[in-house]
Design a protein around this motif. Structure first.
Motif, mmCIF file in Angstrom:
data_model
loop_
_atom_site.group_PDB
_atom_site.id
_atom_site.type_symbol
_atom_site.label_atom_id
_atom_site.label_comp_id
_atom_site.label_asym_id
_atom_site.label_seq_id
_atom_site.Cartn_x
_atom_site.Cartn_y
_atom_site.Cartn_z
ATOM 1 N N PRO B 152 0.933 -1.256 0.185
ATOM 2 C CA PRO B 152 0.040 0.106 -0.146
ATOM 3 C C PRO B 152 0.933 1.349 0.075
ATOM 4 N N ARG B 153 2.063 1.285 0.596
ATOM 5 C CA ARG B 153 2.978 2.516 0.652
ATOM 6 C C ARG B 153 3.456 2.639 -0.716
ATOM 7 N N MET B 155 2.049 2.042 -3.421
ATOM 8 C CA MET B 155 0.705 2.470 -4.248
ATOM 9 C C MET B 155 0.601 3.846 -3.804
ATOM 10 N N ARG B 156 0.880 4.467 -2.614
ATOM 11 C CA ARG B 156 0.493 5.701 -2.303
ATOM 12 C C ARG B 156 1.692 6.622 -2.896
ATOM 13 N N ARG B 162 -7.265 5.587 -1.545
ATOM 14 C CA ARG B 162 -7.669 4.313 -0.696
ATOM 15 C C ARG B 162 -8.422 3.086 -1.384
ATOM 16 N N ILE B 165 -6.052 1.357 -3.867
ATOM 17 C CA ILE B 165 -5.145 0.495 -3.074
ATOM 18 C C ILE B 165 -6.066 -0.871 -2.909
ATOM 19 N N LEU B 166 -7.322 -0.775 -2.491
ATOM 20 C CA LEU B 166 -8.219 -1.867 -2.097
ATOM 21 C C LEU B 166 -8.411 -2.654 -3.386
ATOM 22 N N GLU B 170 -4.948 -4.799 -2.304
ATOM 23 C CA GLU B 170 -5.495 -5.625 -1.255
ATOM 24 C C GLU B 170 -6.446 -6.738 -1.611
#
Lengths: 278, 257
Positions: B152-153, B155-156, B162, B165-166, B170
């Motif tokens: 996730p980092r 991707m940020r 958010r 990322i999901l 995820e």
């Protein structure tokens, strides 16, 4: 062997070093770090660190492992908020503002195993709303240029360590940010692949008119790839030596690292590292 | 095909012993096996053939219940897992409830569900969904929470929101976990269907079992059981195929290198 010099050169930086004729003359540094301190609980990791980076400059940070190099990079990238001090990237000083300015490449390639190499590389365009076809079209030319032609549709598991790292680097480039932050990008590779990748990255960076910070624990790597190298002390990290790297980067790596001036600099850097450890 | 040989041999041997025990009076008498209590495999096979229309009609009813109930459980389980993953408050509030829901003996509340939801397909779906919900939700939630935190980092730094990322990291990373949960759920979904039908139904394989038992048609009971097992195995196999297509990466594969 993909030698960087064979790649089409967008903005040549062959004559390297501070007096870079063609560099955009901006008075404002791209990265300005002043009085930066950071601690995790009671553990002080960075202490009143100063750092400035000109536009287009490539700066290396070397230091003993665990000295806070990676933390510094995460702070610059906007992934963390510092305990004290100011931190500006471009004209942004908030975490989200810094995130928008920086592309960050971690030590591990972090490729998503379920995506083809090209879709991994094209994640940033996808996140910005491009369709899969558009994002692939954006990534495809870079695959050709960086010696990955023919591997667009391979899964990460089918690629060698060096290739995976290249895909990860392309993914970072395609983020389209003015600042590249590279956190020990080749630390997980074997020595031979690593030397190849350093040569490759040197060439790749020549074609990119971007500022970059390279974190490494390898003095030679930093001196070979960067314009300027800062040697950090062990925790809490402060700058103990600053070295201007000598050689024109267009030369093959084995010539550069054997150059007496380069060897002398490397010794100075290593001496600075050891001096602070005692 | 060689890998199918050992299990087939074991099954054939067991069926042979069973046939022998039921058919051979010497053993049957010694073990006091009555034919109406323990039908020989050949009797069950005969029932499978002669009752094929009856079995097929009722199996179709049960298949619909199982598929609909299972689909409901997957939809609800994944939604719930994602909600709990995204909100720490929801997770703290509902996780104990999620565990508690699984301690409720479904057999005990099945008759009440029939009173609430009527005699139709409603209570069967509810029961199947209830028994399937837990493994799916818990596994999916575990999958979502086990994602390498560096992804996730990463991707940020690539401008991901958010939701992106999901969607891009995820949920795909949790798919292998989701499939594990769904495979467990598939097998117990058939048991749920039988409970549901026992609590009140006029069709379905569970209903057929009850009726055949009342009429001491034990071979037919076993035939229905064979069909139910086949149903569960088919659903499991279908999920295993889907898993190979959509969830083949090993959990944590992204961690290495």
């Amino acid at each position: 062997m993909q030698r960087g010099t064979e790649a089409p050169v967008e903005e040549p930086r062959t004559s390297s070093r501070p007096d870079r004729g063609g560099a955009p003359a901006s008075a404002e540094p791209t990265i300005a770090v002043a009085g930066l301190s950071h601690s995790f609980g009671t553990l002080r990791v960075i202490e009143r660190l100063e750092l400035e980076l000109e536009a287009g400059e490539l700066v290396g940070l070397v230091g003993p492992s665990g000295c806070g190099k990676s933390t510094l990079l995460e702070l610059v990238a906007g992934l963390r908020e510092p305990t004290a001090g100011t931190l500006r990237v471009g004209d942004q000083n908030t975490t989200s503002g810094r995130l928008a300015q920086c592309a960050y490449m971690a030590q591990r390639d972090l490729l998503l195993p379920w995506l083809a190499a090209i879709d991994n590389a094209a994640l940033a365009p996808r996140n910005r709303g491009a369709s899969r076809a558009e994002a692939r079209a954006e990534a495809a030319p870079l695959f050709d240029r960086f010696g990955l032609a023919g591997f667009e549709l391979a899964r990460p598991a089918e690629l060698s360590g060096g290739m995976r790292q290249r895909v990860a680097f392309l993914r970072t480039l395609l983020a389209g940010k003015p600042v590249l932050l590279l956190d020990e990008p080749f630390a997980s590779l074997d020595a031979i692949t690593r030397a190849e990748m350093q040569e490759w990255l040197a060439g790749a960076l020549v074609t990119q008119a971007r500022s970059a910070v390279l974190v490494s624990h390898d003095v030679e790597e930093a001196l070979y790839l960067c314009d300027r190298v800062l040697v950090l002390s062990s925790r809490p990290a402060v700058v103990v030596a600053e070295l201007a790297a000598p050689s024109p980067r267009a030369l093959p790596r084995n010539q550069v690292v054997a150059d007496p001036a380069f060897v002398a600099l490397r010794e100075r850097a290593l001496w600075a590292l050891q001096e602070r450890r005692r | 095909m060689r890998r199918w040989l050992p299990p087939l041999a074991v099954i054939a041997a067991l069926l042979g012993l069973w046939e022998l025990a039921a058919r051979w009076e010497l053993i049957a008498d010694a073990l006091s096996i009555e034919p109406f209590l323990v039908p020989a495999p050949s009797d069950v096979a005969e029932s499978l053939w002669t009752d094929r229309e009856l079995l097929a009609e009722n199996a179709w009813v049960t298949v619909q219940e199982v598929l609909l109930g299972f689909a409901t459980a997957v939809a609800a389980g994944v939604t719930f897992a994602v909600a709990l993953h995204l909100s720490a408050v929801l997770r703290r509030a509902f996780y104990p409830l999620l565990i508690a829901s699984q301690t409720v003996p479904v057999i005990a509340i099945a008759p009440i569900l029939v009173v609430w939801l009527g005699f139709g397909i409603g209570p069967k779906l509810a029961i199947i969904a209830l028994v399937c919900f837990f493994p799916i939700t818990v596994n999916t939630l575990d999958g979502l929470r086990s994602v390498d935190p560096e992804l996730p980092r990463m991707m940020r730094t690539l401008d991901a929101t958010r939701v992106q990322i999901l969607r891009r990291v995820e949920i795909p990373a949790a798919l292998p976990f989701l499939f594990s949960g769904a495979k467990i759920a598939a097998v117990i979904s058939v048991i749920g269907a039988v409970f549901g039908e026992w609590s009140g139904a006029d069709e379905g394989l569970g209903h057929l079992i009850l009726v055949a038992q009342g009429q001491v048609q034990t071979a037919r009971v076993f035939a229905a059981v064979v069909v139910l097992s086949a149903l569960a195995i088919a659903l499991f196999g279908l999920l295993a195929l889907l898993e190979r297509r959509y969830g083949w990466w090993l959990p944590g594969r992204a961690r290495t290198a």
